[in-house]
Every structure is written in structure tokens, then in C-alpha cells.
Design an enzyme around this catalytic site. Structure first.
Site, PDB file in Angstrom:
ATOM      1  N   CYS A 132      34.602  33.119 -58.763  1.00 41.30           N
ATOM      2  CA  CYS A 132      34.606  33.151 -57.304  1.00 41.30           C
ATOM      3  C   CYS A 132      33.207  33.489 -56.804  1.00 41.30           C
ATOM      4  CB  CYS A 132      35.617  34.161 -56.759  1.00 41.30           C
ATOM      5  SG  CYS A 132      35.202  35.876 -57.140  1.00 41.30           S
ATOM      6  N   CYS A 178      31.500  36.716 -57.903  1.00 39.66           N
ATOM      7  CA  CYS A 178      30.877  36.676 -59.238  1.00 39.66           C
ATOM      8  C   CYS A 178      29.422  36.229 -59.112  1.00 39.66           C
ATOM      9  CB  CYS A 178      31.632  35.720 -60.161  1.00 39.66           C
ATOM     10  SG  CYS A 178      33.344  36.164 -60.503  1.00 39.66           S
ATOM     11  N   ASP A 225       3.895   8.292 -37.118  1.00 47.30           N
ATOM     12  CA  ASP A 225       2.639   7.652 -37.495  1.00 47.30           C
ATOM     13  C   ASP A 225       2.827   6.141 -37.353  1.00 47.30           C
ATOM     14  OD1 ASP A 225      -0.014   7.426 -38.845  1.00 47.30           O
ATOM     15  OD2 ASP A 225       1.214   6.457 -40.377  1.00 47.30           O
TER      16      ASP A 225
END
Length: 760
Positions: A29, A32, A452
């Protein structure tokens, strides 16, 4: 074992650490992952980010810390870690089953067995009419393997974490199911529940006043089965979420025909070296990046760039590995191999993005770190509260179990990683590479996009667009003689004129060629003394433009185009017009950018007449055109916009755009441009189509929106579910189903990103 990768240089040339990626196992989970991350970050000189969804830790370490220290720290926290291994020299071996495949198969087996045993237990508990004499003992026989063997992953993880002083989601599940199972054993063996004729009614809520005649075997077995189902769906969905990256990695060819003298030798792609020449037949994939040295064909790059139309290539053209030769036989010289290829770089960018964390996810991680201990306290408070209210031990224990089971932090841990995995994977399929989750957060804030001109809005290649002949002259002769003379020049304008002329006819040879620096060229073609260049060069030679040609030249200049005068044998015969062609899709892209609430600004070093002409065609306001800008000044323009309160995105493709891309709040590099521009950007657009920039911003915003909705659901679920469970409004089995549904719903919501459609 491979050496750690990616030493990062600082501004003074020193190194601020070494990066390594650890493969983790044992996490169940988000808490952890949070625990491992905290343990690693406590080491001096270590910065770590642990991703629960990808089960990897990205670690930067310095000083006296070694990789052995990192692995030992993870193991001391109760988990396992391994370093990446070098790729084998023989990649053409048969595919093997991965640990992920084996884990998923084992989980599926555990789920199926538990489900078969649980269904009768739940049915008997829910339908009192089917409760025959001593039905409860059959329920015990069926439920015991589910709670003990089916729930073993939860119990094992709980024991491991408790030995290291930690508590995770598994702790909640193990405590809850064992408590319900333990109470049932007490009621059966020491209470009244095991007597003949005992029946058991089923309700969705918890009834007060229950005694030792109540058992909760259906809750204990049902919770385990529901959670196994949720974990199985979660693992499978996570695998689907990362499928785009795996598909990207699998695009490359496995072997290749290399030329050894005059013979072809079939070898694994891993054995290719820069400079090797290899053969690509129709229908085969190109083994690596290279340059065509023989042959002509069409190359299909759709699986890599999303470009649906094959591109014609011939001798001298660059080609990309993993694309498909759709036409004739090609001989290609390898220029990049292994980790340096475009495919490898794309995969690395996608994986890096999936391993990162958005700011909202870091907040969720901090919450999940304290969430489990808090839930245990709430469960104990619920137990005590119900006992003090006189509800009875059975009801109090059931309410506490419901709290433990319903409060799952997994959805919090999956909210960001799954959305990132799907979003970045889908982006890779469309030719969009997102460098990290922080990029997603920037796209929502951007209000101005600087474009650009050359290579972004335009093709960046000069093209012969018009030929005008004086009265009585032939336009074909003007184009043919001009193209022949310019063939001896290397100037970009000269190449455009020559290429345009060659499309119509073969060009004659040139004698006595002379280049007049900055003005044009002279020479003899088919016995004619030809002059091509600025009108001033022709005027110096006594070849003045007649009024009709001068009017054509002035008109072209007003449209931002470049004119070149052509004359021979003492007379000005015509003018040719050369232009950097505007991409067909640029106007649509600008409209779409406005539709996203962005203000487009055109930035270029060209003359202001050229810039305003291009802006008018694509739909950019004249006030938003910045022309005649030196490369170093592009950064100043970006900073000026930022100083005025704008959040700026920059789209460019050249070396002179790199600094501005890095300085912008969001940098988007056209993948058809230079490596330095791509490295300086936040988003890389593999294709040279400006509409991909629109897709990139749309996809980034959509992914961020999914992350936010995931987190809102995950937080909202826990905020609502825990009080309901504490109040006795959720039976433990229903709580288990709701908890499993919360994680699966987050993953399912993320998977919707796979349906994101490009505007191309």
C-alpha cells in the site's frame, strides 16, 4: 550487476550525486512506499522518491553512501530491493515469464480458491431459511482456509511490519479479519453459537446487543476475498496502465542483417555498433537510428511518432530505429545504438515521468504516513465507545472491525501514479514525451505560448514558390538556368532554387562559376552568361529590372518573401520567389491554442515584414509579433513576459531556442529539432506538427484533472466511510467490498486516459 547511472553535473563542473533506480518488492500500500522513502531519506546525502504503482525507488546519493547501504536500508524497513541488471548480449532468447506475471498468477489462484470457499459461507449467513442443523460448523470449515491461507499475504506483511515497528494497510486488514474470526471461534466453542438449531440473520448494519450466539465468519472470509479481488484488479490495472511503456520498449527490432563485406550476416541488434551498415527489406523494422547510404523507400513511423503518412527517404536521409520500411530495399549506416537511440530516449523519458510525483501526491503521501496509526486509534475509540454505550461486546467488536477494514489508504497511493502511467504512456503513443509530473501542474497555469517561427510555425526549409518572367520570356527557361547556376552554390536560397528547378527538368552543367559574396552568383550555362542574385548585382552588370519585374519583387517582399533576380546576355529575364513555407497545420494549431485560453506570441530573428506576414496567415495578432530578435535575446523576451505576470510556455526546435525553452515556465521542443533543445524542454513533441503542442497541453491538463479527481475521491471516501463504520452503519463485509471498490475505481478512472484522442 550494472553500475549506477546518470551522474549529474553542477554549474561548476562538479557532481552533486549519482542516480540509481531500485526495484522494490513487498510493498502492499501507499504507506509502505512512504515508509521506505522516509528511511532512505534519513541517510546522509540521499534523496529518494518511491513510487508505489511502479514499485521502484529513484535514489540520488553522494558522500560515503553506497548502493549496498541503500539496499540494506530498504531491507531493514522490512522490504526487498534489487539493483537493475545489465541487458544480456543475446536479446533474441525466448521470452520468459516475469516476476510480475508470476505474482499475478499466484494472486489469481489465491483469489479463485478463496472465492469458491467464501460463496457458500456468505450465502448461508444471508439466507436464514438455508441454515440447516450445524450449518455454522460447515461455515467454519470453509471460512478457516480463507482467513488463514487466503489472508496469508496480509498476515505475513503485518508480522514483518510489526517487527520493524510499522503499521500499514495490511495491519488493518489482518487485525480486522482475525478479530472477526477469533470472536466467531469464541462464540462457537465457548458461547451459544455452536448449538444445534442456532440461526443467524444478516443485516447491512450492526445490531446492538448481540451476544455469544453471533458469529462473523462471513465477514472474515468475505473481507479477505473482496480484498484479494481488489488487489488482483489493482495489480492487473497497474499492469495495463504501464502497457504503453512496455509496448514502446517492444517496438524495436530483435535482429538485423549486417553487411560484412559483400555478405549479409544475421545478428542480434545488441551487437550493432556505430558505423555498421545493415540491410532493411520491405516490411522489416529498422534496427537502429542511422543514415541511408543506398536505396530509396518510404518509411512508416506511425508506431513511434503517430505520423500516419509514410515519409520518403533516400541516400543521405536520417532514419529512426523501430520504424518500418514500407517500400524498397535500404542500406543504412548506424549512427546511434543501444541507449542512445531515439526509441531508448523516448522510453527513458516516459519512465522518468512515471516515477515522479506531483505536489498533490506528495501531500497524499504525508497523509498516508500517519493514516494507519490514526485509524487504529479510531478503531480502539469505537470499540470503547460502543462498550460504554452498553451495545455489547459483539457489536462493539464488529464496529471496530468495520473501521479497520473500510479505512484503506491504497487509493491515495494509486491516485497519481496510475494516472501518470496511463497519461504518459498514451502521450508516447501520440509522439508526446512528458518529462515529469511537475510539467502537468505547469500546463494548467500557462496563459501565454511563445512560438519560434522557423521550424515550428514554418517548415524551416526554403522552397521555390514562384517564378515570374519578363514579357516575351519563358518562365521555364528562367527557372532552369537559375537552378543550374545555383547548383554550384551551397547557400540555402541556392539549394531551394535548384531543388525547385530539378522537380521539372534535368539541369545543364555550369562553366566559369563565380560566387559574389553576399550578392549572388555568375557563370555560363548553355553558352549564356547568367547572373542570379540581388537586383543590385544585376544592376552592377547593367541588367536593370523592368518595371513589371520590380513590381513582382516588391509584392513578394510585402508578403514577407525573398526574391532573387535572374538575367543573362545583357537583360534581366525574370525573378524567382523563395520562402520558408508555413506548415499547413499551423493556422489550425494557433486557433486551438486560443481555444485553450492561451495567447500565442510569434518570436523570430527574421525581418519584421516576414514575421508579420507569417503571423497574418496563421492568425496571430500583429501586437503579438516580436521580430529581428537575436538568439541571446529570446531569453529576454520570455523573462519580460514573465515579469509582466504571465506564465509562459515556449515552443522551439533549434539550438538558439534551448536557453529560452529552459527559462520558460513550460518548454515544448519539437522532436524534429536539435538534441540540446529537446534536453532543455519539459515536453518533447516527436513530430514536427504544431498541433502536437496543442495535444500535449490538452493531454497534460487532462492527466492532471484525473489525478485531482482521483485524490478527491480517495480523500472523500475515507472522510465519509470511517464515520459510517464507527456509527455501525457498515457491516464488515460491506466495508471490505467498499474498500476494494475505492482502489479499483481510482485505477479505472485513470485508465480512461487511454481513450484520449489526438486532434490530428
Amino acid at each position: 550487476m550494472s553500475t549506477p547511472s546518470n551522474q549529474k553535473a553542477t554549474a561548476d563542473g562538479s557532481y552533486d550525486g549519482t542516480d540509481v533506480e531500485l526495484a522494490l518488492s513487498g510493498m502492499t500500500c501507499a504507506s509502505c512506499a512512504n515508509r521506505i522513502e522516509r528511511k532512505l531519506n534519513k541517510l546522509d546525502g540521499v534523496t529518494a522518491s518511491v513510487n508505489y504503482a511502479t514499485e521502484k525507488a529513484r535514489v540520488r546519493y553522494a558522500g560515503g553512501v553506497t548502493t549496498d547501504d541503500l539496499v540494506a536500508t530498504v531491507e531493514a524497513a522490512g522490504y526487498a530491493a534489487t539493483l537493475p541488471r545489465d541487458e544480456p548480449d543475446e536479446p533474441d532468447r525466448a521470452p520468459e515469464e516475469t516476476p510480475t506475471d508470476r505474482d499475478l498468477a499466484a494472486l489469481r489462484q489465491r483469489l479463485l480458491v478463496s472465492a469458491v470457499l467464501t460463496v457458500p459461507v456468505v450465502v448461508l449467513a444471508m439466507v436464514p431459511a438455508w441454515q440447516f442443523t450445524y450449518w455454522q460448523w460447515l461455515s467454519l470449515v470453509l471460512a478457516a482456509p480463507v482467513v488463514v491461507w487466503g489472508g496469508l499475504p496480509f498476515h505475513r506483511a503485518t508480522w514483518t511490519n510489526l517487527r520493524h515497528g510499522a503499521a500499514t494497510m495490511d495491519t488493518l486488514v489482518s487485525m480486522g479479519t482475525l478479530a472477526a474470526f477469533g470472536w466467531s471461534l469464541y462464540a462457537l466453542f465457548l458461547g451459544d453459537a455452536g448449538m444445534a438449531g442456532t440461526t443467524h440473520s444478516f443485516t447491512l448494519t450492526i445490531e446492538r446487543g448481540g451476544g455469544t450466539s453471533d458469529i462473523y465468519l462471513e465477514a472474515a472470509a468475505g473481507v479477505v476475498t473482496f480484498l484479494l479481488l481488489g488487489r488482483y484488479l489493482e495489480h492487473r490495472s497497474k499492469r495495463q496502465a504501464g502497457a504503453a511503456l512496455h509496448a514502446l520498449l517492444d517496438l524495436g527490432a530483435k535482429d538485423v542483417s549486417v553487411l560484412r563485406g559483400r555478405e549479409e550476416v544475421r545478428v542480434p541488434v545488441a551487437r550493432l555498433a556505430v558505423g555498421d551498415r545493415f540491410v532493411v527489406r520491405p516490411g522489416e523494422k529498422l534496427a537502429t537510428d542511422g543514415v541511408v547510404v543506398e536505396g530509396r523507400s518510404a518509411v512508416d513511423a506511425s508506431m513511434l511518432t503517430g505520423e500516419s503518412v509514410p515519409v520518403e527517404v533516400e541516400t543521405g536521409d536520417e532514419v529512426t530505429g523501430a520504424t518500418v520500411n514500407a517500400g524498397g530495399r535500404l542500406v543504412v549506416e548506424a549512427t546511434r545504438v543501444g541507449a542512445d537511440t531515439q526509441l531508448a530516449q523516448m522510453a527513458r523519458l516516459v519512465e522518468d515521468a512515471q516515477s515522479g510525483k506531483a505536489a498533490v501526491q506528495r501531500l497524499a503521501d504525508r497523509v498516508s504516513g500517519v493514516f494507519v496509526p490514526l485509524v487504529i486509534l479510531i478503531a480502539l475509540g469505537t470499540l470503547v465507545g460502543w462498550l460504554l454505550s452498553g451495545a455489547g461486546a459483539a457489536a462493539a467488536l464488529t464496529a471496530a472491525v468495520s473501521v479497520l477494514i473500510v479505512a484503506c489508504p491504497c487509493a491515495l497511493g494509486l491516485a497519481t501514479p496510475t494516472a501518470l502511467m496511463v497519461g504518459t504512456g498514451r502521450g508516447a503513443q501520440l509522439g508526446i514525451l512528458i518529462k515529469g509530473p511537475e510539467v502537468l501542474e505547469q500546463t494548467r497555469r500557462v496563459d501565454t505560448v511563445v512560438l519560434d517561427k522557423t521550424g515550428t510555425v514554418t517548415t524551416g526549409q526554403m522552397t521555390l514558390t514562384e517564378t515570374h518572367a519578363a514579357t516575351g520570356e519563358d518562365a521555364d527557361d528562367v527557372r532552369r538556368l537559375a537552378g543550374a547556376l545555383e547548383a554550384a552554390s551551397e547557400h540555402p536560397l541556392a539549394r531551394a532554387i535548384t531543388d525547385g528547378a530539378r522537380q521539372l527538368t534535368d539541369l545543364p552543367s555550369v562553366d566559369n562559376f563565380v560566387n559574389v559574396e553576399g550578392l549572388g552568383v555568375r557563370g555560363e550555362v548553355e553558352g549564356h552568361r547568367v547572373v542570379v542574385g540581388r537586383p543590385s548585382l544585376l544592376a552592377n552588370d547593367g541588367l536593370s529590372l523592368p518595371d513589371e519585374l520590380r513590381a513582382r519583387a516588391d509584392d513578394a517582399a510585402d508578403r514577407g518573401l525573398t526574391t532573387v533576380a535572374v538575367g543573362w546576355d545583357g537583360w534581366a529575364r525574370g525573378v524567382v520567389v523563395v520562402a520558408d513555407q508555413i506548415k499547413d497545420t499551423s493556422a489550425q494549431a494557433v486557433r486551438e491554442l486560443r481555444g485553450l485560453g492561451l495567447r500565442p506570441v510569434l518570436l523570430t530573428g527574421d525581418h519584421h515584414r516576414v514575421a508579420h506576414s507569417v503571423a497574418a496567415v496563421v492568425g496571430i495578432h500583429g501586437d503579438d509579433v516580436v521580430a529581428e530578435v537575436l538568439p541571446a535575446e529570446k531569453v529576454d523576451i520570455v523573462e519580460s513576459l514573465q515579469a509582466n505576470g504571465h506564465v509562459v510556455a515556449m515552443v522551439g526546435d533549434g539550438v538558439n531556442d534551448a536557453a529560452a525553452l529552459a527559462r520558460a515556465d513550460l518548454g515544448l521542443a519539437m522532436g524534429t529539432g536539435t538534441d540540446v533543445a529537446i534536453q532543455a524542454s519539459d515536453l518533447t513533441l516527436v513530430r514536427g506538427d504544431l498541433r502536437v503542442a496543442v495535444d500535449a497541453i490538452r493531454l497534460s491538463r487532462r492527466t492532471l484533472s484525473v489525478i485531482r479527481s482521483n485524490l478527491a475521491w480517495a480523500f472523500g471516501y475515507n472522510v465519509a466511510a470511517i464515520p459510517l463504520a464507527a456509527a455501525g452503519l457498515l457491516d464488515p463485509m460491506i466495508a471490505g467490498a467498499a474498500m476494494a471498490f475505492s482502489s479499483v475505481s481510482v485505477v479505472a478512472n485513470s485508465l480512461r486516459l487511454r481513450g484520449f484522442r489526438s486532434m490530428l
